[in-house]
Design an enzyme around this catalytic site. Structure first.
Site, PDB file in Angstrom:
ATOM      1  N   ARG A 243       0.867  -1.176   0.000  1.00  0.00           N
ATOM      2  CA  ARG A 243       0.000   0.000   0.000  1.00  0.00           C
ATOM      3  C   ARG A 243       0.903   1.224   0.000  1.00  0.00           C
ATOM      4  NH1 ARG A 243      -2.898   2.911   4.395  1.00  0.00           N
ATOM      5  NH2 ARG A 243      -4.809   3.850   3.569  1.00  0.00           N
TER       6      ARG A 243
ATOM      7  N   ASN B 211      -7.110   8.029   2.602  1.00  0.00           N
ATOM      8  CA  ASN B 211      -6.737   7.458   3.893  1.00  0.00           C
ATOM      9  C   ASN B 211      -7.564   8.066   5.023  1.00  0.00           C
ATOM     10  OD1 ASN B 211      -4.718   5.871   5.581  1.00  0.00           O
ATOM     11  ND2 ASN B 211      -4.466   7.912   6.460  1.00  0.00           N
ATOM     12  N   GLU B 212      -8.152   7.198   5.870  1.00  0.00           N
ATOM     13  CA  GLU B 212      -8.844   7.622   7.096  1.00  0.00           C
ATOM     14  C   GLU B 212      -9.622   8.913   6.879  1.00  0.00           C
ATOM     15  OE1 GLU B 212      -5.862   7.622  10.158  1.00  0.00           O
ATOM     16  OE2 GLU B 212      -5.350   5.515   9.798  1.00  0.00           O
TER      17      GLU B 212
ATOM     18  N   HIS C  86      -8.760   0.035   9.787  1.00  0.00           N
ATOM     19  CA  HIS C  86      -7.442   0.189  10.384  1.00  0.00           C
ATOM     20  C   HIS C  86      -7.546  -0.210  11.849  1.00  0.00           C
ATOM     21  CE1 HIS C  86      -6.075   3.311   7.153  1.00  0.00           C
ATOM     22  NE2 HIS C  86      -6.448   2.150   6.648  1.00  0.00           N
TER      23      HIS C  86
ATOM     24  N   TYR D 220      -5.929  -0.346  15.413  1.00  0.00           N
ATOM     25  CA  TYR D 220      -4.957   0.091  16.409  1.00  0.00           C
ATOM     26  C   TYR D 220      -5.591  -0.087  17.795  1.00  0.00           C
ATOM     27  CZ  TYR D 220      -2.202   1.799  12.471  1.00  0.00           C
ATOM     28  OH  TYR D 220      -1.471   1.873  11.310  1.00  0.00           O
TER      29      TYR D 220
ATOM     30  N   GLU E  15      -4.467  -1.196   7.607  1.00  0.00           N
ATOM     31  CA  GLU E  15      -3.354  -0.816   8.484  1.00  0.00           C
ATOM     32  C   GLU E  15      -3.553  -1.493   9.825  1.00  0.00           C
ATOM     33  OE1 GLU E  15      -2.619   3.279   9.282  1.00  0.00           O
ATOM     34  OE2 GLU E  15      -2.788   3.919   7.191  1.00  0.00           O
TER      35      GLU E  15
ATOM     36  N   TRP F 250       1.335  -1.620   9.003  1.00  0.00           N
ATOM     37  CA  TRP F 250       1.943  -0.291   9.015  1.00  0.00           C
ATOM     38  C   TRP F 250       3.209  -0.359   9.857  1.00  0.00           C
ATOM     39  CZ3 TRP F 250       0.486   4.175   6.457  1.00  0.00           C
ATOM     40  CH2 TRP F 250       1.270   5.296   6.752  1.00  0.00           C
TER      41      TRP F 250
END
Length: 448
Positions: free
Chosen positions: A78, A155-156, A222, A224, A251, A280
């Site tokens: 990516r 992105n995001e 994503h 996290y 990610e 990531w």
């Protein structure tokens, strides 16, 4: 990657209103396609991403990174690009060069615009509509590359404010790209800095998918700090699988300022359920998250502990990545290795274990949780059983199908959390009453 905010508290997850069925399209020889919640390459073979993110727009001189991540086993990368609004624009010529590097190294390119990160909350972030302007401005570099390129719109695209329009804005962006002539598979990121703690993407993904005239859209979460437990990971990804909607983990990391992601479950559950992921990131992190570098100073001979985990660890890239069949020109390699001996018709017993925990207790009531863990081999389903000895009675449960006969209880997996990779875990919970004493029962687990 952008700013991540921790989420205070956790609401009980609600069941999707409906399970959506989609007509399988013919696999387009021109490029990637989506069918029944799966991504297929131009050869008609299912493609499961096993790769990393690379911050090209900030480190354009690090062109050797493509060869380096390929040498370590990745099948995709990516690539961070910029529209020119927050960071220097990656020109059509530069994007063409990136695509040529991917092709030369037999990688699938996922191209993303980073300038949208945290729109509505982050100063200077741009809208998805503006990101579409960028993609259309470099269309000449993209057209004809549908076999090798996936377009990740932005992105995001929202922070923790103003994300209520995510579905409408994402659907409109997809339709504009199609109207502008882009035939690629399109990837759509979640709001809330990519982590979708509000479940906005989860609950509206079908609307966005159906807005694509080509029905060729993939969703990206994503993971996290919001995804710091196995239950949160398996529930979120499992609901997309149950709904027949394509999902990838675009990610994730092993740690973050907003919490400690459960990377082992991300990897094992994704492998068991053929869900793609892109860790990531390769190198060059700053702003206090330098620990997310997989290689020190872009040097593949200096892998960090995170890099070792991603490339060489259990369910990592070396063990699970399969090259896209468009590069082979021959019969594609299956997504999972073919066993040397046929598997038994009935899985052997003892394939899972279960543990019982009282999470919270008050006068006359308590909240319990049972954690289910697969053993040394992946499982496709599980059943747990226990018998209360203190007169306890369950009144409410979640993440399991619960039944009882007197004091004896049986809990089976639901459709989105039965498949567990080797060593992976999930959990379910319940609310119950008690009177006098509340001893913890012994729980058994059987794999099915």
């Amino acid at each position: 990657m952008g700013k991540r905010l921790s989420v205070a508290g956790a609401a009980l997850l609600t069941v999707l209103a409906a399970v959506f069925a989609f007509v399988q399209p013919a696999h387009a020889a021109a490029g990637f396609s989506v069918a029944n919640g799966r991504l297929y390459d131009a050869g008609g073979t299912e493609f499961v991403m096993r790769g990393v993110n690379h911050a090209h727009t900030w480190y354009p001189q690090q062109t050797s990174s493509f060869a380096n991540v390929k040498a370590l086993g990745a099948n995709s990368v990516r690539v961070v690009l910029a529209s020119g609004d927050r960071w220097a624009k990656n020109s059509a010529a530069d994007v063409s060069n990136v695509i040529s590097l991917c092709k030369a190294n037999r990688l699938i390119c996922v191209l993303e615009v980073h300038d949208t990160t945290g729109y509505g909350e982050q100063s200077g972030a741009i809208s998805l509509d503006r990101a579409v302007d960028y993609w259309l401005s470099i269309a000449d570099a993209l057209n004809g590359q549908e076999r090798y390129v996936i377009v990740n719109i932005g992105n995001e695209p929202y922070g923790n404010q103003g994300y209520a329009t995510w579905a409408t804005d994402s659907a409109n962006a997809v339709k504009r790209l199609r109207a502008g002539g882009l035939a690629h598979t399109i990837m759509v990121d979640a709001p809330n800095w990519g982590q979708d703690w509000s479940f906005t993407m989860r609950d509206n993904a079908a609307t966005v998918f159906n807005a694509d005239p080509a029905k060729n859209t993939v969703f990206s979460i994503h993971m996290y700090g919001v995804f710091d437990t196995a239950a949160e990971i398996t529930d979120y990804l499992g609901r997309f699988r149950s709904a027949g909607l394509p999902i990838v983990v675009g990610e994730f990391g092993f740690n973050h300022s907003d919490g400690n992601p459960d990377e082992d479950t991300i990897l094992s559950y994704s492998q068991a359920n053929r869900i793609g992921w892109l860790g990531w990131s390769w190198s060059g992190n700053g702003g206090g998250v330098e620990y997310l570098d997989m290689a020190t100073n872009f040097d593949p001979a200096q892998l960090t502990s995170w890099g070792q985990r991603i490339f060489n660890g259990a369910n990592g890239i070396k063990a699970t990545a399969r090259e896209a069949s468009v590069y082979s020109g021959s019969t594609p390699t299956p997504t999972t290795p073919t066993p040397t001996t046929p598997p038994p018709t009935t899985p052997p017993p003892g394939g899972c274990t279960a543990s019982y925990t009282i999470v919270n207790q008050w006068q006359g009531g308590f909240q319990g949780e049972v954690k289910v863990s697969a053993g040394s081999a992946a499982i496709t389903g599980w059943t747990t059983k226990w018998t209360f000895t203190g007169g306890q009675t369950v009144s409410q449960s979640w993440n399991a199908a619960l039944s009882s006969s007197g004091a004896a209880y049986t809990a089976r997996n639901v459709d989105y959390n039965g498949r567990l990779g080797a060593g992976a875990s999930t959990s379910f919970g319940f609310i119950a009453s008690w009177n006098g004493s509340n001893p913890a029962p012994a729980v058994t687990c059987t794999a099915s």
